[in-house]
Design an enzyme around this catalytic site. Sequence first.
Site, mmCIF file in Angstrom:
data_model
loop_
_atom_site.group_PDB
_atom_site.id
_atom_site.type_symbol
_atom_site.label_atom_id
_atom_site.label_comp_id
_atom_site.label_asym_id
_atom_site.label_seq_id
_atom_site.Cartn_x
_atom_site.Cartn_y
_atom_site.Cartn_z
ATOM 1 N N ASP A 1 0.863 -1.170 0.000
ATOM 2 C CA ASP A 1 0.000 0.000 0.000
ATOM 3 C C ASP A 1 0.907 1.230 0.000
ATOM 4 O OD1 ASP A 1 -2.497 1.408 0.216
ATOM 5 O OD2 ASP A 1 -2.033 1.766 2.320
ATOM 6 N N ASP B 1 -0.328 5.118 0.721
ATOM 7 C CA ASP B 1 -0.657 6.083 1.779
ATOM 8 C C ASP B 1 -0.571 5.424 3.137
ATOM 9 O OD1 ASP B 1 -1.368 8.452 0.220
ATOM 10 O OD2 ASP B 1 -3.038 7.256 -0.516
ATOM 11 N N ASP C 1 -1.305 -0.609 6.108
ATOM 12 C CA ASP C 1 -1.531 0.021 7.412
ATOM 13 C C ASP C 1 -2.989 -0.045 7.834
ATOM 14 O OD1 ASP C 1 -2.241 1.950 5.332
ATOM 15 O OD2 ASP C 1 -2.498 3.390 6.965
#
Length: 343
Positions: free
Chosen positions: A27, A29, A226
Amino acid sequence: MSHQQDGVRPSGSATALCEAYDTALLDLDGVVYAGGEAIVHAVDSLATARAGGMHLAYVTNNALRTPDAVAEHLTELGVPAEPSDVITSAQAVARLVADQLPPGARVLAIGGEGLRVALRERGLEPVESADDDPAAVVQGYGGPDMPWGRFAEASFAIRRGLPWFASNTDLTIPSARGIAPGNGAAVEVVRIATGAEPQVAGKPLPPMHRETVLRTGAKRPIVVGDRLDTDIEGAFNGGVDSLLVLTGVTDAAQLLAAPPEHRPTYVDRDLRGLLTGQPEVTLSGDAYRCGGWTAAVRGDALALDGEGDALDGLRALCAAAWAFAGAGVCELETGKAIAGLQL
């Protein structure tokens, strides 16, 4: 070599993750960057993993930018990348739409340039108005300056009976100043106005996993993210292992309360976790031990004793909480146990 489906405790790995897996599905961001700036240790960690032979692929639910723009930004940050290394939810939703509409169909695009480029890549024609005779509506993140009138345009078209697609439904997105509304918040605006439900392509749903597999050809992938409800659940749905990094939106309390589909295989502070093995969590009596820490359920609360790396304490707490919760959500008091950790 998947540990993902046991869901009882974080798994250990005697081998560095960058050697145990051939491809990292990263990922962006909250993992590689936030608000346009590289997250601490990300650049060096990814360079080391790449030098060791790991393929790095960047998988993002953010549909705003094109793969070319994302690759250029990564390269500027010191993470060399080609557009083919980037997989976006815009690409996933464009394939989903193209599978249901004839070539050349007009699509009302509510989003940024990344969405329009992905639609054209699939032979579809993006249009701007509900009066442009579209065959469907596609909504993706358009950035913080998305005009309110774009949501009205989507609502007009959807109320006429057109099918509605969304790149993703992440309610929030990390930024340099904090957590901001994501595409999911914008989708909710249109949902409230229309009463309709979109077909969603992004993580954690199968269209995104399908797009990622098609574009990377990964044989032994590990998802790195995250977010529990997108990255980790997406890995769970795809039957692959995952690494949660604590550089984005997930905190310790959310992790301890995770249901099975949100429990990562591994947990680490940041992307340095790719370069090392992962310590094993063991069960001794009614307590779980990791490193110098022991965690157990005491009454209606989690208890933690010991010393050493705080991350090992969190891993031990996860094992105790997840074992107690089983297939559900841990409802034990966790605050006191977490307070003793400096993560």
